[in-house]
Design an enzyme around this catalytic site. Structure first.
Site, PDB file in Angstrom:
ATOM      1  N   ARG A 175      39.748  44.617  55.926  1.00  0.00           N
ATOM      2  CA  ARG A 175      39.617  45.687  54.924  1.00  0.00           C
ATOM      3  C   ARG A 175      39.028  46.957  55.532  1.00  0.00           C
ATOM      4  NH1 ARG A 175      37.444  41.989  50.920  1.00  0.00           N
ATOM      5  NH2 ARG A 175      35.363  42.867  50.849  1.00  0.00           N
ATOM      6  N   ARG A 179      38.688  53.380  63.742  1.00  0.00           N
ATOM      7  CA  ARG A 179      39.457  54.576  64.090  1.00  0.00           C
ATOM      8  C   ARG A 179      39.018  55.168  65.434  1.00  0.00           C
ATOM      9  NH1 ARG A 179      38.036  56.467  58.749  1.00  0.00           N
ATOM     10  NH2 ARG A 179      39.515  55.645  57.230  1.00  0.00           N
ATOM     11  N   ARG A 258      30.076  34.390  45.759  1.00  0.00           N
ATOM     12  CA  ARG A 258      28.881  35.081  46.163  1.00  0.00           C
ATOM     13  C   ARG A 258      28.465  35.965  44.992  1.00  0.00           C
ATOM     14  NH1 ARG A 258      28.346  39.239  49.443  1.00  0.00           N
ATOM     15  NH2 ARG A 258      30.554  39.664  49.457  1.00  0.00           N
ATOM     16  N   ARG A 289      22.547  46.955  51.633  1.00  0.00           N
ATOM     17  CA  ARG A 289      22.748  48.410  51.543  1.00  0.00           C
ATOM     18  C   ARG A 289      21.917  48.987  50.410  1.00  0.00           C
ATOM     19  NH1 ARG A 289      29.235  47.811  50.244  1.00  0.00           N
ATOM     20  NH2 ARG A 289      29.002  46.305  48.593  1.00  0.00           N
ATOM     21  N   GLU A 314      20.812  46.396  47.360  1.00  0.00           N
ATOM     22  CA  GLU A 314      21.759  45.328  47.056  1.00  0.00           C
ATOM     23  C   GLU A 314      21.476  44.120  47.951  1.00  0.00           C
ATOM     24  OE1 GLU A 314      25.875  46.641  46.674  1.00  0.00           O
ATOM     25  OE2 GLU A 314      26.511  44.804  47.677  1.00  0.00           O
ATOM     26  N   TYR A 362      39.711  38.470  45.787  1.00  0.00           N
ATOM     27  CA  TYR A 362      39.067  39.778  45.745  1.00  0.00           C
ATOM     28  C   TYR A 362      40.122  40.819  45.408  1.00  0.00           C
ATOM     29  CZ  TYR A 362      36.708  44.057  46.455  1.00  0.00           C
ATOM     30  OH  TYR A 362      36.192  45.298  46.210  1.00  0.00           O
ATOM     31  N   ASP A 364      40.511  44.932  44.497  1.00  0.00           N
ATOM     32  CA  ASP A 364      39.986  46.251  44.179  1.00  0.00           C
ATOM     33  C   ASP A 364      40.528  46.662  42.815  1.00  0.00           C
ATOM     34  OD1 ASP A 364      38.247  47.158  46.167  1.00  0.00           O
ATOM     35  OD2 ASP A 364      39.894  47.631  47.526  1.00  0.00           O
TER      36      ASP A 364
HETATM   37  P1  FAD Z   1      36.237  41.821  35.790  1.00  0.00           P
HETATM   38  O1  FAD Z   1      35.947  43.263  35.862  1.00  0.00           O
HETATM   39  O2  FAD Z   1      35.264  40.887  36.393  1.00  0.00           O
HETATM   40  O3  FAD Z   1      36.402  41.438  34.247  1.00  0.00           O
HETATM   41  C1  FAD Z   1      36.425  40.107  33.790  1.00  0.00           C
HETATM   42  C2  FAD Z   1      35.798  40.086  32.423  1.00  0.00           C
HETATM   43  O4  FAD Z   1      35.978  38.776  31.864  1.00  0.00           O
HETATM   44  C3  FAD Z   1      34.292  40.329  32.432  1.00  0.00           C
HETATM   45  O5  FAD Z   1      33.966  41.410  31.595  1.00  0.00           O
HETATM   46  C4  FAD Z   1      33.708  39.016  31.924  1.00  0.00           C
HETATM   47  O6  FAD Z   1      32.550  39.196  31.133  1.00  0.00           O
HETATM   48  C5  FAD Z   1      34.850  38.469  31.098  1.00  0.00           C
HETATM   49  N1  FAD Z   1      34.776  37.017  30.930  1.00  0.00           N
HETATM   50  C6  FAD Z   1      34.612  36.073  31.892  1.00  0.00           C
HETATM   51  N2  FAD Z   1      34.523  34.839  31.338  1.00  0.00           N
HETATM   52  C7  FAD Z   1      34.654  35.014  30.005  1.00  0.00           C
HETATM   53  C8  FAD Z   1      34.641  34.122  28.902  1.00  0.00           C
HETATM   54  N3  FAD Z   1      34.461  32.799  29.063  1.00  0.00           N
HETATM   55  N4  FAD Z   1      34.799  34.619  27.659  1.00  0.00           N
HETATM   56  C9  FAD Z   1      34.938  35.960  27.471  1.00  0.00           C
HETATM   57  N5  FAD Z   1      34.971  36.850  28.486  1.00  0.00           N
HETATM   58  C10 FAD Z   1      34.821  36.388  29.725  1.00  0.00           C
HETATM   59  N6  FAD Z   1      36.944  47.880  43.332  1.00  0.00           N
HETATM   60  C11 FAD Z   1      37.313  49.077  43.805  1.00  0.00           C
HETATM   61  O7  FAD Z   1      38.455  49.490  43.648  1.00  0.00           O
HETATM   62  N7  FAD Z   1      36.394  49.883  44.443  1.00  0.00           N
HETATM   63  C12 FAD Z   1      35.111  49.517  44.633  1.00  0.00           C
HETATM   64  O8  FAD Z   1      34.312  50.260  45.221  1.00  0.00           O
HETATM   65  C13 FAD Z   1      34.706  48.241  44.160  1.00  0.00           C
HETATM   66  N8  FAD Z   1      33.447  47.827  44.335  1.00  0.00           N
HETATM   67  C14 FAD Z   1      33.085  46.597  43.889  1.00  0.00           C
HETATM   68  C15 FAD Z   1      31.782  46.191  44.065  1.00  0.00           C
HETATM   69  C16 FAD Z   1      31.379  44.953  43.624  1.00  0.00           C
HETATM   70  C17 FAD Z   1      29.977  44.534  43.829  1.00  0.00           C
HETATM   71  C18 FAD Z   1      32.321  44.090  43.002  1.00  0.00           C
HETATM   72  C19 FAD Z   1      31.926  42.726  42.558  1.00  0.00           C
HETATM   73  C20 FAD Z   1      33.615  44.495  42.807  1.00  0.00           C
HETATM   74  C21 FAD Z   1      34.016  45.753  43.245  1.00  0.00           C
HETATM   75  N9  FAD Z   1      35.309  46.210  43.030  1.00  0.00           N
HETATM   76  C22 FAD Z   1      35.683  47.444  43.497  1.00  0.00           C
HETATM   77  C23 FAD Z   1      36.309  45.364  42.351  1.00  0.00           C
HETATM   78  C24 FAD Z   1      36.396  45.598  40.846  1.00  0.00           C
HETATM   79  O9  FAD Z   1      35.176  45.295  40.232  1.00  0.00           O
HETATM   80  C25 FAD Z   1      37.526  44.693  40.340  1.00  0.00           C
HETATM   81  O10 FAD Z   1      38.745  45.179  40.806  1.00  0.00           O
HETATM   82  C26 FAD Z   1      37.605  44.603  38.855  1.00  0.00           C
HETATM   83  O11 FAD Z   1      36.391  44.142  38.357  1.00  0.00           O
HETATM   84  C27 FAD Z   1      38.706  43.645  38.503  1.00  0.00           C
HETATM   85  O12 FAD Z   1      38.835  43.579  37.148  1.00  0.00           O
HETATM   86  P2  FAD Z   1      39.066  42.210  36.393  1.00  0.00           P
HETATM   87  O13 FAD Z   1      39.476  42.602  35.035  1.00  0.00           O
HETATM   88  O14 FAD Z   1      39.958  41.332  37.175  1.00  0.00           O
HETATM   89  O15 FAD Z   1      37.649  41.461  36.413  1.00  0.00           O
HETATM   90  N1  UDP Z   2      30.989  44.838  57.053  1.00  0.00           N
HETATM   91  C1  UDP Z   2      30.033  44.779  58.032  1.00  0.00           C
HETATM   92  N2  UDP Z   2      29.186  45.835  58.207  1.00  0.00           N
HETATM   93  C2  UDP Z   2      29.242  46.938  57.432  1.00  0.00           C
HETATM   94  C3  UDP Z   2      30.222  46.999  56.417  1.00  0.00           C
HETATM   95  C4  UDP Z   2      31.070  45.918  56.241  1.00  0.00           C
HETATM   96  O1  UDP Z   2      29.924  43.787  58.724  1.00  0.00           O
HETATM   97  O2  UDP Z   2      28.440  47.871  57.638  1.00  0.00           O
HETATM   98  C5  UDP Z   2      31.904  43.673  56.911  1.00  0.00           C
HETATM   99  C6  UDP Z   2      31.315  42.598  55.983  1.00  0.00           C
HETATM  100  O3  UDP Z   2      31.737  41.337  56.440  1.00  0.00           O
HETATM  101  C7  UDP Z   2      31.955  42.949  54.655  1.00  0.00           C
HETATM  102  C8  UDP Z   2      33.353  43.388  55.107  1.00  0.00           C
HETATM  103  O4  UDP Z   2      33.121  44.073  56.343  1.00  0.00           O
HETATM  104  O5  UDP Z   2      32.001  41.855  53.786  1.00  0.00           O
HETATM  105  C9  UDP Z   2      34.089  44.268  54.121  1.00  0.00           C
HETATM  106  O6  UDP Z   2      33.285  45.377  53.797  1.00  0.00           O
HETATM  107  P1  UDP Z   2      33.530  46.214  52.490  1.00  0.00           P
HETATM  108  O7  UDP Z   2      32.552  47.318  52.430  1.00  0.00           O
HETATM  109  O8  UDP Z   2      34.981  46.487  52.349  1.00  0.00           O
HETATM  110  O9  UDP Z   2      33.297  45.185  51.332  1.00  0.00           O
HETATM  111  P2  UDP Z   2      32.048  44.613  50.643  1.00  0.00           P
HETATM  112  O10 UDP Z   2      30.834  45.191  51.269  1.00  0.00           O
HETATM  113  O11 UDP Z   2      32.263  45.055  49.239  1.00  0.00           O
HETATM  114  O12 UDP Z   2      32.209  43.143  50.875  1.00  0.00           O
END
Ligand code: FAD
Ligand code: UDP
Length: 389
Positions: A175, A179, A258, A289, A314, A362, A364
């Site tokens: 991911r 560069r 996780r 971070r 975090e 996973y 996005d």
């Molecule tokens: P979710 O957003 O998880 O929605 C699922 C929903 O289902 C939740 O609201 C939950 O409460 C509900 N649910 C679960 N079980 C039940 C149940 N039994 N009954 C009723 N409701 C329920 N994407 C990016 O593009 N850019 C980013 O920078 C980025 N950063 C992220 C950072 C973190 C820490 C995480 C975890 C994800 C990140 N993502 C990012 C990914 C992004 O959050 C997901 O793409 C998005 O959440 C996917 O949407 P979803 O609808 O599949 O799941």
């Molecule tokens: N990663 C790392 N060092 C960094 C940033 C990322 O080792 O400073 C690795 C780590 O394994 C991480 C993966 O690259 O899980 C993907 O990073 P990204 O930021 O895309 O995702 P996230 O932090 O949300 O897992």
């Protein structure tokens, strides 16, 4: 009240399905979510003391190269010109991430040209030359050589995954771009930005349709509520975006996730770190971070306070029962269990599994939306048009 479709989960996957089915197929859709707010993990809210927008479930940066997704999301919100850049503090020195020519030259105290840097990394990665690395450790060394891998990736990954990098899939590290220029943009995508009025305004707009009803604090597995699994499956079509193992009552074992812990602090200073995200790749800090949210919206400088800032440390760990599942761990055992769940899911009458929890993937945000648009077009449109024909 009866509905044509029940969507479990109000994240971007569920919202996209609900919006399309309500707008295009004129279906009456009920979205239920067990949380007290809409939007899944993309949800954000103003921190009460400062008014600074905080992403409750970790920083979310929108980026995509998918024209269809970009056109779709722009129906609900405009995006700022924000471009994501990340820095990382290793042994008391700040470097740009992802690894680029700036990182390489600073690390080796050198002035390599792109060609020289490529040669150097090739030499350092020679131990794995010609192999097709299947795991994160080998892939990381092959991409950037052992010295950079050990400085910036090894311990960060250990903190983030608590799993031997040899047992993690190579795709996690793929991911991150590497560069041989000074370009330190975090993402490679064509389009990037943050929703102008915040994530929640965007997500609420998607659900703002007369055919859509949202019921919060409603768990699909709670039989005391009207739309629980045992009451609706078989009688009303369901799109389920909760955890797939939970749906089948963990019959094939629990899938490993996780989770993250966030430690938020309001500080009485204007600026804590001068950038939205600082990574901490060394083992001496427990957190991976620190986010400083005001920097995601430089265009809001006039409305955000000058004397305060909000930061969020975090921490990452294995999810236990009751924790929010964030990232699939995806060990070989998990993948085996997932295959068994997929077989069960196929046999489930009129229940469609989607989203990051429903498919144990996973995704996005743009991928979750693209995947939902795919399910809508390929499965739901034929299903509902066929039924009403
Ligand atoms: P979710 O957003 O998880 O929605 C699922 C929903 O289902 C939740 O609201 C939950 O409460 C509900 N649910 C679960 N079980 C039940 C149940 N039994 N009954 C009723 N409701 C329920 N994407 C990016 O593009 N850019 C980013 O920078 C980025 N950063 C992220 C950072 C973190 C820490 C995480 C975890 C994800 C990140 N993502 C990012 C990914 C992004 O959050 C997901 O793409 C998005 O959440 C996917 O949407 P979803 O609808 O599949 O799941
Ligand atoms: N990663 C790392 N060092 C960094 C940033 C990322 O080792 O400073 C690795 C780590 O394994 C991480 C993966 O690259 O899980 C993907 O990073 P990204 O930021 O895309 O995702 P996230 O932090 O949300 O897992």
């Amino acid at each position: 009240m009866s509905y044509d479709l029940i969507v479990v989960g109000s994240g971007l996957f569920g919202l996209t399905i609900a919006e399309r089915c309500a707008s295009e197929l004129d279906l009456k859709v009920l979205i239920i979510d067990r949380r007290s707010h809409i939007g899944g993990n993309a949800y954000s809210e103003a921190e009460p003391e400062t008014g600074i927008e905080v992403h409750r479930y970790g920083a979310h940066l929108f980026h995509t190269s998918n024209e269809k997704v970009w056109e779709y999301v722009n129906r609900f919100t405009a995006f700022t010109p924000y471009v994501h850049r990340v820095y990382t503090t290793h042994k008391g020195e700040v470097y740009p991430m992802p690894i680029n020519l700036g990182t390489i030259n600073q690390f080796f105290r050198a002035a390599y040209t792109p060609g020289e840097a490529r040669e150097l990394i090739k030499e350092q990665a020679a131990e794995l030359a010609g192999q097709d690395p299947q795991n994160l450790n080998d892939k990381g060394i092959q991409l950037i050589g052992r010295p950079l891998y050990e400085a910036f990736i090894r311990d960060y990954t250990a903190k983030q995954w608590q799993t031997d990098a040899k047992d993690l899939p190579a795709s996690i590290i793929s991911r991150l771009p590497v560069r041989y220029t000074y370009d330190n943009r975090y993402f490679n995508d064509t389009y990037e930005g943050l929703p102008v009025d915040g994530y929640t305004a965007w997500l609420e707009k998607m659900a703002d349709h007369p055919n859509i009803t949202v019921q919060l604090e409603t768990d699909f597995f709670d039989d005391s509520q009207e739309f629980s699994k045992s009451k609706v499956v078989g009688s009303t079509p369901v799109v389920y975006t909760g955890p797939v193992d939970r749906y089948f009552d963990y019959a094939e074992g629990e899938l490993a996730w996780r989770t993250l812990d966030f430690e938020e602090e309001v500080l009485p200073i204007e600026d804590f770190q001068g950038t939205p995200v600082m990574n901490y790749p060394d083992a001496d800090k427990d957190y991976t971070r620190i986010h400083e949210f005001k920097h995601f919206h430089p265009e809001r400088a006039d409305s955000y306070p000058k004397d305060k800032t909000v930061i969020m440390r975090e921490y990452s760990r294995f999810a236990e029962s009751g924790d929010e599942p964030y990232y699939p761990v995806n060990t070989p055992q998990d993948r085996e269990r997932l295959l068994a769940y997929r077989e069960l899911a196929k046999a489930e009458q009129d229940v469609h599994f989607g989203g990051r929890l429903g498919t144990y993937q996973y995704l996005d945000m743009h991928m979750a939306i693209a995947s939902a648009l795919g399910m809508y077009e390929n499965t739901l449109v034929p299903h509902f048009r066929g039924e009403s024909a």
